[in-house]
Design a protein around this motif. Structure first.
Motif, PDB file in Angstrom:
ATOM      1  N   ILE A  63      -1.835   5.289  -5.697  1.00 52.09           N
ATOM      2  CA  ILE A  63      -1.868   3.915  -5.655  1.00 52.09           C
ATOM      3  C   ILE A  63      -3.287   3.252  -5.330  1.00 52.09           C
ATOM      4  CG2 ILE A  63      -0.823   2.126  -4.294  1.00 52.09           C
ATOM      5  CD1 ILE A  63       1.216   4.398  -3.671  1.00 52.09           C
ATOM      6  N   ASP A 110       9.148  10.273  -0.825  1.00 52.44           N
ATOM      7  CA  ASP A 110       7.807   9.990  -1.085  1.00 52.44           C
ATOM      8  C   ASP A 110       7.866   8.653  -2.230  1.00 52.44           C
ATOM      9  OD1 ASP A 110       5.047   9.793  -0.800  1.00 52.44           O
ATOM     10  OD2 ASP A 110       4.693  11.950  -1.207  1.00 52.44           O
ATOM     11  N   ALA A 111       6.650   7.992  -1.977  1.00 57.04           N
ATOM     12  CA  ALA A 111       6.395   6.941  -3.022  1.00 57.04           C
ATOM     13  C   ALA A 111       6.636   7.550  -4.437  1.00 57.04           C
ATOM     14  CB  ALA A 111       5.100   6.189  -2.800  1.00 57.04           C
ATOM     15  N   THR A 133      -0.538   9.941  -2.913  1.00 52.85           N
ATOM     16  CA  THR A 133       0.818  10.375  -2.321  1.00 52.85           C
ATOM     17  C   THR A 133       0.967  11.879  -2.161  1.00 52.85           C
ATOM     18  OG1 THR A 133       2.054  10.534  -4.298  1.00 52.85           O
ATOM     19  CG2 THR A 133       1.787   8.272  -3.660  1.00 52.85           C
ATOM     20  N   LYS A 170       6.116   3.759   0.183  1.00 51.88           N
ATOM     21  CA  LYS A 170       6.844   4.967   0.459  1.00 51.88           C
ATOM     22  C   LYS A 170       7.976   4.385   1.320  1.00 51.88           C
ATOM     23  CE  LYS A 170       6.060   9.130   3.133  1.00 51.88           C
ATOM     24  NZ  LYS A 170       5.129   9.854   3.806  1.00 51.88           N
ATOM     25  N   GLU A 180      -5.213   5.590  -3.074  1.00 50.91           N
ATOM     26  CA  GLU A 180      -4.311   6.347  -1.920  1.00 50.91           C
ATOM     27  C   GLU A 180      -3.535   7.544  -2.808  1.00 50.91           C
ATOM     28  OE1 GLU A 180      -2.803   4.295   1.894  1.00 50.91           O
ATOM     29  OE2 GLU A 180      -2.446   2.748  -0.054  1.00 50.91           O
ATOM     30  N   ASN A 220       0.814  -1.215  -0.120  1.00 49.61           N
ATOM     31  CA  ASN A 220       0.034   0.003   0.151  1.00 49.61           C
ATOM     32  C   ASN A 220       0.949   1.380   0.005  1.00 49.61           C
ATOM     33  OD1 ASN A 220       0.565   0.404   2.473  1.00 49.61           O
ATOM     34  ND2 ASN A 220      -1.043  -0.462   3.539  1.00 49.61           N
ATOM     35  N   TYR A 221       0.320   2.437   0.038  1.00 54.07           N
ATOM     36  CA  TYR A 221       1.058   3.577   0.047  1.00 54.07           C
ATOM     37  C   TYR A 221       2.340   3.721   1.115  1.00 54.07           C
ATOM     38  CZ  TYR A 221       2.023   8.829   0.416  1.00 54.07           C
ATOM     39  OH  TYR A 221       2.569   9.886   0.672  1.00 54.07           O
ATOM     40  N   GLU A 222       1.950   3.191   2.284  1.00 52.21           N
ATOM     41  CA  GLU A 222       2.742   3.388   3.197  1.00 52.21           C
ATOM     42  C   GLU A 222       4.070   2.255   3.074  1.00 52.21           C
ATOM     43  OE1 GLU A 222       1.918   5.852   5.649  1.00 52.21           O
ATOM     44  OE2 GLU A 222       4.135   5.523   6.205  1.00 52.21           O
TER      45      GLU A 222
END
Ligand code: ZN
Length: 207
Positions: free
Chosen positions: A76, A70-71, A92, A59, A90, A54-56
């Motif tokens: 995403i 950042d990603a 970013t 990233k 999501e 996922n984004y987290e």
């Protein structure tokens, strides 16, 4: 006395020129960075090449492996492999600020395209049936907001040598999903995607 008057005149002229330059720069910034239809002229699709992300996590991975703050992507699309529900988008920091994405080796694609990453490894298998309508809806919503035609939906592999977004995602399949699946996107996913896509710092849709 005359000297100081001349100095004052020079400074006043300099101030006017600097003011004009700042105005022109601000105008260009607004035109190219914040008005949706001028900011982007393509969408580039990627996959995460992983089963769960996922984004987290992306990233964290990009921070560790590339040193990016950042990603790499703007958006995403979750596949339900983490706590983010399948089909949810999501954004970013790059999307909220409409900033540069280092997602490809093509500078212009990084500057002028929106980069959307679908979680999953599509070198190993098909996009799950339930995720196709979410992907198609997200692309349609982005096309509408940014005025991007069908032939400007690109794959990462169109930009430089890579298999991304995976050999199971082809233009023929994507066209089919865009025409037949986008309307089947569940209402909750539609709503969530709409909110996220609307979260970029753009001017209202006046232009
Ligand atoms: Zn990619």
């Amino acid at each position: 006395m005359a000297d100081s008057e001349n100095r004052a005149k020079t400074w006043s002229r300099f101030g006017k020129i600097a003011g004009c330059l700042i105005l022109v720069a601000a105008g260009l910034f607004v035109l190219f960075r914040a008005i949706p239809r001028y900011r982007f002229n393509a969408i580039v699709l990627h996959h995460s090449a992983s089963s769960a992300d996922n984004y987290e996590s992306i990233k964290t991975f990009h921070a560790g492996s590339r040193g990016w703050r950042d990603a790499a992507y703007h958006l995403i699309l979750a596949n339900g492999s983490t706590s983010v529900p399948s089909g949810f988008l999501e954004a970013t920091g790059r999307y909220r600020l409409l900033s540069y994405s280092p997602a490809t080796k093509d500078h212009w694609a990084n500057l002028r395209a929106l980069h959307l990453c679908i979680v999953g490894n599509y070198d190993n298998g098909e996009v799950p049936a339930g995720l196709r309508s979410s992907l198609a809806h997200a692309l349609r919503a982005l096309q509408e907001k940014y005025g991007i035609p069908d032939d400007r939906i690109l794959f990462h592999r169109d930009c430089n040598g890579t298999a991304c977004p995976g050999r199971f995602i082809t233009k023929a399949k994507l066209n089919l999903w865009l025409t037949k699946e986008a309307d089947k996107c569940p209402p909750a996913v539609r709503r969530q995607q709409g909110e996220v896509i609307g979260s970029a710092w753009t001017f209202p849709r006046l232009l």
